[in-house]
Design an enzyme around this catalytic site. Structure first.
Site, PDB file in Angstrom:
ATOM      1  N   ASP A  27     -35.593  19.375  49.278  1.00  0.00           N
ATOM      2  CA  ASP A  27     -36.981  19.577  49.308  1.00  0.00           C
ATOM      3  C   ASP A  27     -37.654  18.709  48.250  1.00  0.00           C
ATOM      4  O   ASP A  27     -37.060  18.711  47.018  1.00  0.00           O
ATOM      5  CB  ASP A  27     -37.395  20.926  49.239  1.00  0.00           C
ATOM      6  CG  ASP A  27     -37.090  21.595  50.507  1.00  0.00           C
ATOM      7  OD1 ASP A  27     -36.771  21.059  51.310  1.00  0.00           O
ATOM      8  OD2 ASP A  27     -37.232  22.992  50.524  1.00  0.00           O
TER       9      ASP A  27
ATOM     10  N   TYR B 297     -37.429  17.070  56.058  1.00  0.00           N
ATOM     11  CA  TYR B 297     -36.660  17.928  56.801  1.00  0.00           C
ATOM     12  C   TYR B 297     -37.763  18.202  58.091  1.00  0.00           C
ATOM     13  O   TYR B 297     -37.287  18.288  59.172  1.00  0.00           O
ATOM     14  CB  TYR B 297     -36.890  19.260  55.927  1.00  0.00           C
ATOM     15  CG  TYR B 297     -36.096  20.417  56.559  1.00  0.00           C
ATOM     16  CD1 TYR B 297     -34.585  20.586  56.622  1.00  0.00           C
ATOM     17  CD2 TYR B 297     -36.888  21.414  57.204  1.00  0.00           C
ATOM     18  CE1 TYR B 297     -33.967  21.727  57.335  1.00  0.00           C
ATOM     19  CE2 TYR B 297     -36.338  22.606  57.885  1.00  0.00           C
ATOM     20  CZ  TYR B 297     -34.813  22.507  57.744  1.00  0.00           C
ATOM     21  OH  TYR B 297     -34.284  23.812  58.288  1.00  0.00           O
TER      22      TYR B 297
ATOM     23  N   PHE C 245     -45.209  21.920  53.286  1.00  0.00           N
ATOM     24  CA  PHE C 245     -45.336  21.481  52.252  1.00  0.00           C
ATOM     25  C   PHE C 245     -43.788  21.170  51.561  1.00  0.00           C
ATOM     26  O   PHE C 245     -43.253  22.021  51.239  1.00  0.00           O
ATOM     27  CB  PHE C 245     -46.380  22.374  51.093  1.00  0.00           C
ATOM     28  CG  PHE C 245     -46.451  21.446  49.997  1.00  0.00           C
ATOM     29  CD1 PHE C 245     -47.915  21.078  49.852  1.00  0.00           C
ATOM     30  CD2 PHE C 245     -45.810  21.729  48.841  1.00  0.00           C
ATOM     31  CE1 PHE C 245     -48.245  20.514  48.551  1.00  0.00           C
ATOM     32  CE2 PHE C 245     -46.204  21.254  47.676  1.00  0.00           C
ATOM     33  CZ  PHE C 245     -47.331  20.774  47.577  1.00  0.00           C
TER      34      PHE C 245
ATOM     35  N   GLY D  27     -24.456  30.019  57.624  1.00  0.00           N
ATOM     36  CA  GLY D  27     -25.012  31.488  57.927  1.00  0.00           C
ATOM     37  C   GLY D  27     -25.389  31.746  59.289  1.00  0.00           C
ATOM     38  O   GLY D  27     -24.902  32.544  59.838  1.00  0.00           O
TER      39      GLY D  27
ATOM     40  N   THR E 119     -31.197  20.963  53.285  1.00  0.00           N
ATOM     41  CA  THR E 119     -32.686  20.617  52.605  1.00  0.00           C
ATOM     42  C   THR E 119     -32.363  19.783  51.406  1.00  0.00           C
ATOM     43  O   THR E 119     -31.458  19.996  50.575  1.00  0.00           O
ATOM     44  CB  THR E 119     -33.373  21.953  52.477  1.00  0.00           C
ATOM     45  OG1 THR E 119     -32.358  22.731  51.614  1.00  0.00           O
ATOM     46  CG2 THR E 119     -33.845  22.576  53.712  1.00  0.00           C
TER      47      THR E 119
HETATM   48  P1  NDP Z   1     -26.233  26.907  55.762  1.00  0.00           P
HETATM   49  O1  NDP Z   1     -26.447  26.021  54.622  1.00  0.00           O
HETATM   50  O2  NDP Z   1     -25.673  28.226  55.641  1.00  0.00           O
HETATM   51  O3  NDP Z   1     -25.461  25.956  57.055  1.00  0.00           O
HETATM   52  C1  NDP Z   1     -25.384  24.774  57.244  1.00  0.00           C
HETATM   53  C2  NDP Z   1     -23.964  24.264  57.642  1.00  0.00           C
HETATM   54  O4  NDP Z   1     -24.067  22.929  57.784  1.00  0.00           O
HETATM   55  C3  NDP Z   1     -22.945  24.525  56.555  1.00  0.00           C
HETATM   56  O5  NDP Z   1     -21.731  25.129  57.332  1.00  0.00           O
HETATM   57  C4  NDP Z   1     -22.715  23.264  55.912  1.00  0.00           C
HETATM   58  O6  NDP Z   1     -21.437  22.954  55.422  1.00  0.00           O
HETATM   59  C5  NDP Z   1     -22.917  22.287  57.075  1.00  0.00           C
HETATM   60  N1  NDP Z   1     -23.282  20.870  56.907  1.00  0.00           N
HETATM   61  C6  NDP Z   1     -24.195  20.382  55.788  1.00  0.00           C
HETATM   62  N2  NDP Z   1     -23.989  19.020  55.751  1.00  0.00           N
HETATM   63  C7  NDP Z   1     -22.791  18.494  56.644  1.00  0.00           C
HETATM   64  C8  NDP Z   1     -22.160  17.394  57.107  1.00  0.00           C
HETATM   65  N3  NDP Z   1     -22.747  16.297  56.574  1.00  0.00           N
HETATM   66  N4  NDP Z   1     -21.282  17.373  58.076  1.00  0.00           N
HETATM   67  C9  NDP Z   1     -21.018  18.605  58.783  1.00  0.00           C
HETATM   68  N5  NDP Z   1     -21.612  19.798  58.337  1.00  0.00           N
HETATM   69  C10 NDP Z   1     -22.463  19.960  57.211  1.00  0.00           C
HETATM   70  O7  NDP Z   1     -27.702  26.882  56.642  1.00  0.00           O
HETATM   71  P2  NDP Z   1     -28.086  27.661  57.719  1.00  0.00           P
HETATM   72  O8  NDP Z   1     -27.140  28.335  58.382  1.00  0.00           O
HETATM   73  O9  NDP Z   1     -29.448  28.649  57.185  1.00  0.00           O
HETATM   74  O10 NDP Z   1     -28.793  26.620  58.812  1.00  0.00           O
HETATM   75  C11 NDP Z   1     -27.979  26.334  59.967  1.00  0.00           C
HETATM   76  C12 NDP Z   1     -29.062  25.333  60.582  1.00  0.00           C
HETATM   77  O11 NDP Z   1     -30.324  26.235  60.899  1.00  0.00           O
HETATM   78  C13 NDP Z   1     -29.599  24.194  59.728  1.00  0.00           C
HETATM   79  O12 NDP Z   1     -29.541  23.315  60.892  1.00  0.00           O
HETATM   80  C14 NDP Z   1     -31.192  24.682  59.444  1.00  0.00           C
HETATM   81  O13 NDP Z   1     -31.792  23.535  58.974  1.00  0.00           O
HETATM   82  C15 NDP Z   1     -31.581  25.640  60.455  1.00  0.00           C
HETATM   83  N6  NDP Z   1     -32.594  26.373  60.141  1.00  0.00           N
HETATM   84  C16 NDP Z   1     -32.329  27.295  59.064  1.00  0.00           C
HETATM   85  C17 NDP Z   1     -33.369  28.349  58.911  1.00  0.00           C
HETATM   86  C18 NDP Z   1     -33.253  29.342  57.830  1.00  0.00           C
HETATM   87  O14 NDP Z   1     -34.292  29.986  57.495  1.00  0.00           O
HETATM   88  N7  NDP Z   1     -31.986  29.731  57.344  1.00  0.00           N
HETATM   89  C19 NDP Z   1     -34.821  28.167  59.267  1.00  0.00           C
HETATM   90  C20 NDP Z   1     -34.742  27.170  60.320  1.00  0.00           C
HETATM   91  C21 NDP Z   1     -33.864  26.272  60.586  1.00  0.00           C
HETATM   92  P3  NDP Z   1     -21.082  23.344  53.650  1.00  0.00           P
HETATM   93  O15 NDP Z   1     -21.803  24.474  53.251  1.00  0.00           O
HETATM   94  O16 NDP Z   1     -19.535  23.340  53.796  1.00  0.00           O
HETATM   95  O17 NDP Z   1     -21.799  22.053  53.028  1.00  0.00           O
END
Ligand code: NDP
Length: 248
Positions: A95, A154, A149, A14, A93
Site C-alpha cells: 500500500d 491492489y 485510498f 488465512g 498488498t
Molecule cells: P494471506 O497473506 O494470509 O495469504 C496470502 C497467501 O498468498 C499466502 O499464503 C502467501 O504466501 C501467498 N503468496 C503471496 N505471494 C505469492 C506468490 N508470488 N506465489 C505464491 N503464493 C504467494 O492473506 P489472506 O488470506 O488475507 O488473503 C487471501 C486472498 O484474499 C488475497 O488474494 C487477498 O488479496 C484477498 N483478500 C483478503 C482480504 C482480507 O481482509 N484478508 C480482503 C479481500 C481480499 P506467503 O505468506 O508464504 O508469502
C-alpha cells in the site's frame, strides 16, 4: 458426490487455509500452493492440517511466474490428477498513495494478484475443457469494486481479476465450466492483522454488520461455487463483505 482435485493458490494463507479445510470437508482431494521460499512454514502448516484431520497436498509455486505455474500444474497433474477446481487466492498488498508509489510496488502487486490468475488458469483450463467440467474461483476484493485510498495497485489488480473472470466465463460456459469472482470485505487474517489498531477499528465501524468477516465465511461461498450444484452461475462477482459495499 464426485470427488474432485482442487488446487488453492495461497492455500496456506488465512483465507486459503479455510478454503482448503472446507473443500477437504466436501470430500475433494485438495492441494495447497505455497510461495516456494516458505517451504518450511508450508510443511509445518501441512502438519497442522493433518493434526486437524485434513490430508492436504502441497505444491511449491510462485504465481507471479508463468513458467513456474506451468511446472507446478504439470507436477500436480502427475501426483494428484488434473485440476478440476481452481481457486486463485494468492495475493499481496504493497500500500501507498500513487504520488509516492515506487514502480516496484505497482509491479509486485499486479504480477502476484493479476498476472497470477492468467499464469495459473492458462495451464489448468485446457484440462477442464477436455474433461467438460471445471470450477474456477478468483478471490478479488471489495477494494477492486469500489477503489481504496492508498491501493491504486491492489484495486487495479483486483478489478482486473474480475474482468478476467467475465471473459473466461464466456469462453468456457458451453463446456461445463463456471468461472466466478468472490470479493471479500475485511476478513480477519494476518493480512488485516498487520494494520494499526485504530485503522482496524475505523474499518469495523464502517461495516454495516460492525465486525470483520471470518475466513470460513469466504470458504463457504467458495465451496458453493465449486459444487456440482453450481452449474448455472458464471461470470458473477459475489460480495462477501458484511454490507460494506452493495452494487447492482
Ligand atoms: P494471506 O497473506 O494470509 O495469504 C496470502 C497467501 O498468498 C499466502 O499464503 C502467501 O504466501 C501467498 N503468496 C503471496 N505471494 C505469492 C506468490 N508470488 N506465489 C505464491 N503464493 C504467494 O492473506 P489472506 O488470506 O488475507 O488473503 C487471501 C486472498 O484474499 C488475497 O488474494 C487477498 O488479496 C484477498 N483478500 C483478503 C482480504 C482480507 O481482509 N484478508 C480482503 C479481500 C481480499 P506467503 O505468506 O508464504 O508469502
Amino acid at each position: 458426490m464426485t470427488k474432485r482435485v482442487a488446487f488453492v493458490t495461497g492455500g496456506n494463507g488465512g483465507i486459503g487455509s479455510a478454503i482448503c479445510r472446507e473443500l477437504a470437508k466436501q470430500g475433494h482431494s485438495v492441494v495447497a500452493g505455497y510461495f516456494p521460499p516458505e517451504k518450511e512454514s508450508a510443511e509445518a502448516w501441512q502438519k497442522q492440517m493433518h493434526d486437524e484431520g485434513f490430508a492436504i497436498g502441497l505444491a511449491a509455486v510462485d504465481v507471479s511466474s508463468f513458467e513456474d505455474c506451468e511446472r507446478a500444474v504439470a507436477e500436480i497433474g502427475d501426483e494428484f490428477g488434473s485440476v478440476d477446481i481452481l481457486v486463485n487466492c494468492a495475493g499481496i498488498t504493497r500500500d501507498g498513495t500513487l504520488k509516492k508509489m515506487p514502480e516496484a510496488n505497482w509491479k509486485a502487486v499486479i504480477s502476484t494478484n493479476l498476472d497470477s490468475a492468467f499464469n495459473v488458469t492458462r495451464h489448468v483450463v485446457n484440462g477442464m475443457l477436455d474433461k467438460g467440467w471445471g470450477r474456477i474461483i478468483n478471490i478479488a476484493s471489495v477494494n477492486g469494486q469500489r477503489g481504496q485510498f492508498g491501493q491504486a495497485n491492489y484495486s487495479a489488480a483486483k478489478a482486473g481479476m474480475h474482468g478476467f473472470t467475465m471473459a473466461v466465463a464466456l469462453e468456457t460456459a458451453a463446456k461445463g465450466i463456471t468461472v466466478n469472482t468472490v470479493s471479500p470485505g475485511y476478513i480477519a487474517t494476518a493480512m488485516t492483522e498487520a494494520m494499526p489498531e485504530e485503522v482496524l477499528q475505523s474499518i469495523v465501524n464502517s461495516v454495516p454488520m460492525r465486525r470483520m468477516g471470518k475466513p470460513e465465511e469466504i470458504a463457504n461461498t467458495v465451496a458453493w461455487l465449486a459444487s456440482e450444484e453450481n452449474a448455472y452461475t458464471t461470470g458473477a462477482n459475489i460480495p462477501v463483505n458484511g454490507g460494506l459495499f452493495t452494487s447492482h
